[in-house]
Design a protein around this motif. Structure first.
Motif, mmCIF file in Angstrom:
data_model
loop_
_atom_site.group_PDB
_atom_site.id
_atom_site.type_symbol
_atom_site.label_atom_id
_atom_site.label_comp_id
_atom_site.label_asym_id
_atom_site.label_seq_id
_atom_site.Cartn_x
_atom_site.Cartn_y
_atom_site.Cartn_z
ATOM 1 N N ASP A 5 0.830 -1.211 0.000
ATOM 2 C CA ASP A 5 0.000 0.000 0.000
ATOM 3 C C ASP A 5 0.859 1.253 0.000
ATOM 4 O O ASP A 5 0.553 2.229 -0.683
ATOM 5 C CB ASP A 5 -0.924 0.024 1.217
ATOM 6 C CG ASP A 5 -2.006 -1.040 1.174
ATOM 7 O OD1 ASP A 5 -2.404 -1.443 0.063
ATOM 8 O OD2 ASP A 5 -2.435 -1.487 2.263
ATOM 9 N N ARG A 6 1.948 1.224 0.768
ATOM 10 C CA ARG A 6 2.834 2.391 0.838
ATOM 11 C C ARG A 6 3.543 2.621 -0.499
ATOM 12 O O ARG A 6 3.661 3.759 -0.953
ATOM 13 C CB ARG A 6 3.837 2.231 1.975
ATOM 14 C CG ARG A 6 3.180 2.392 3.329
ATOM 15 C CD ARG A 6 4.151 2.089 4.473
ATOM 16 N NE ARG A 6 3.476 2.239 5.748
ATOM 17 C CZ ARG A 6 3.535 3.330 6.506
ATOM 18 N NH1 ARG A 6 4.251 4.359 6.144
ATOM 19 N NH2 ARG A 6 2.878 3.391 7.639
ATOM 20 N N ILE A 7 4.001 1.548 -1.126
ATOM 21 C CA ILE A 7 4.644 1.674 -2.441
ATOM 22 C C ILE A 7 3.643 2.232 -3.453
ATOM 23 O O ILE A 7 3.955 3.149 -4.215
ATOM 24 C CB ILE A 7 5.189 0.307 -2.921
ATOM 25 C CG1 ILE A 7 6.322 -0.166 -2.007
ATOM 26 C CG2 ILE A 7 5.657 0.394 -4.375
ATOM 27 C CD1 ILE A 7 6.744 -1.615 -2.246
ATOM 28 N N LYS A 12 1.929 6.614 -6.861
ATOM 29 C CA LYS A 12 0.850 7.437 -7.417
ATOM 30 C C LYS A 12 1.145 8.924 -7.222
ATOM 31 O O LYS A 12 0.961 9.730 -8.138
ATOM 32 C CB LYS A 12 -0.484 7.064 -6.761
ATOM 33 C CG LYS A 12 -1.669 7.777 -7.359
ATOM 34 C CD LYS A 12 -2.970 7.303 -6.740
ATOM 35 C CE LYS A 12 -4.150 8.035 -7.343
ATOM 36 N NZ LYS A 12 -5.410 7.590 -6.759
ATOM 37 N N LYS A 13 1.631 9.291 -6.024
ATOM 38 C CA LYS A 13 1.970 10.693 -5.753
ATOM 39 C C LYS A 13 3.073 11.191 -6.685
ATOM 40 O O LYS A 13 3.113 12.363 -7.032
ATOM 41 C CB LYS A 13 2.418 10.870 -4.300
ATOM 42 C CG LYS A 13 1.289 10.882 -3.315
ATOM 43 C CD LYS A 13 1.799 11.147 -1.918
ATOM 44 C CE LYS A 13 0.668 11.123 -0.912
ATOM 45 N NZ LYS A 13 1.145 11.339 0.464
ATOM 46 N N ARG A 14 3.973 10.287 -7.062
ATOM 47 C CA ARG A 14 5.086 10.659 -7.938
ATOM 48 C C ARG A 14 4.696 10.609 -9.419
ATOM 49 O O ARG A 14 5.470 10.971 -10.288
ATOM 50 C CB ARG A 14 6.281 9.722 -7.725
ATOM 51 C CG ARG A 14 6.838 9.675 -6.321
ATOM 52 C CD ARG A 14 7.682 10.899 -6.014
ATOM 53 N NE ARG A 14 8.445 10.731 -4.797
ATOM 54 C CZ ARG A 14 8.089 11.193 -3.614
ATOM 55 N NH1 ARG A 14 6.962 11.857 -3.476
ATOM 56 N NH2 ARG A 14 8.854 11.008 -2.553
ATOM 57 N N GLY A 15 3.482 10.105 -9.689
ATOM 58 C CA GLY A 15 3.020 10.013 -11.067
ATOM 59 C C GLY A 15 3.494 8.772 -11.789
ATOM 60 O O GLY A 15 3.511 8.733 -13.018
ATOM 61 N N TYR A 16 3.884 7.743 -11.024
ATOM 62 C CA TYR A 16 4.374 6.497 -11.609
ATOM 63 C C TYR A 16 3.346 5.380 -11.431
ATOM 64 O O TYR A 16 2.692 5.296 -10.402
ATOM 65 C CB TYR A 16 5.659 6.024 -10.931
ATOM 66 C CG TYR A 16 6.791 7.008 -10.903
ATOM 67 C CD1 TYR A 16 7.072 7.845 -11.973
ATOM 68 C CD2 TYR A 16 7.613 7.083 -9.787
ATOM 69 C CE1 TYR A 16 8.131 8.731 -11.928
ATOM 70 C CE2 TYR A 16 8.683 7.971 -9.730
ATOM 71 C CZ TYR A 16 8.932 8.792 -10.805
ATOM 72 O OH TYR A 16 9.983 9.667 -10.753
ATOM 73 N N SER A 17 3.293 4.497 -12.395
ATOM 74 C CA SER A 17 2.546 3.260 -12.208
ATOM 75 C C SER A 17 3.436 2.319 -11.400
ATOM 76 O O SER A 17 4.639 2.561 -11.248
ATOM 77 C CB SER A 17 2.212 2.631 -13.564
ATOM 78 O OG SER A 17 3.401 2.149 -14.181
ATOM 79 N N LEU A 18 2.865 1.226 -10.908
ATOM 80 C CA LEU A 18 3.686 0.261 -10.173
ATOM 81 C C LEU A 18 4.712 -0.399 -11.093
ATOM 82 O O LEU A 18 5.825 -0.705 -10.667
ATOM 83 C CB LEU A 18 2.809 -0.781 -9.493
ATOM 84 C CG LEU A 18 1.968 -0.247 -8.324
ATOM 85 C CD1 LEU A 18 1.098 -1.355 -7.750
ATOM 86 C CD2 LEU A 18 2.861 0.332 -7.236
#
Length: 113
Positions: A5-7, A12-18
């Protein structure tokens, strides 16, 4: 909140997908999804993910609610061309930096000399 969840939240905040986060950390595209299935990442993997997201491993492990990698604020010069200024994990465009510089200098950029 789990490590997964933290990752997911910081990505998401950084604008990256997993997938993008995994690749930035040097992992396979789907590596992070395994952590949602009860598999706990090893420390070197956590460190790589934390570095890719510019957060602390302690945050990923839930030992702190502060994702910052340091408690001491960084001091940078807005004129330094070797620094990429960011806001919410995204680079500030050069034209916005120019507006900020004019504001800090007390001008509007429309000053006539």
């Amino acid at each position: 909140m789990t490590t997964f969840d933290r990752i997911k939240e910081i990505s998401k905040k950084r604008g990256y997908s997993l997938k993008e986060t995994a690749l930035k950390a040097g992992l396979s595209e789907n590596a992070i999804y395994r952590y949602n299935q009860g598999i706990e990442p090893k420390y070197p993997t956590l460190k790589a993910i934390a570095d890719a997201l510019n957060i602390s491993v302690d945050y990923l492990l839930g030992k702190t609610d502060n994702p910052s990698t340091t408690t001491k604020p960084k001091e940078v010069d807005i004129e330094d061309k070797n620094i990429i200024m960011t806001y919410e994990g995204k680079p500030i465009p050069p034209e916005d930096l120019e507006i900020m510089k004019r504001f800090l200098n007390g001008g509007t950029g429309n000053d006539k000399k």
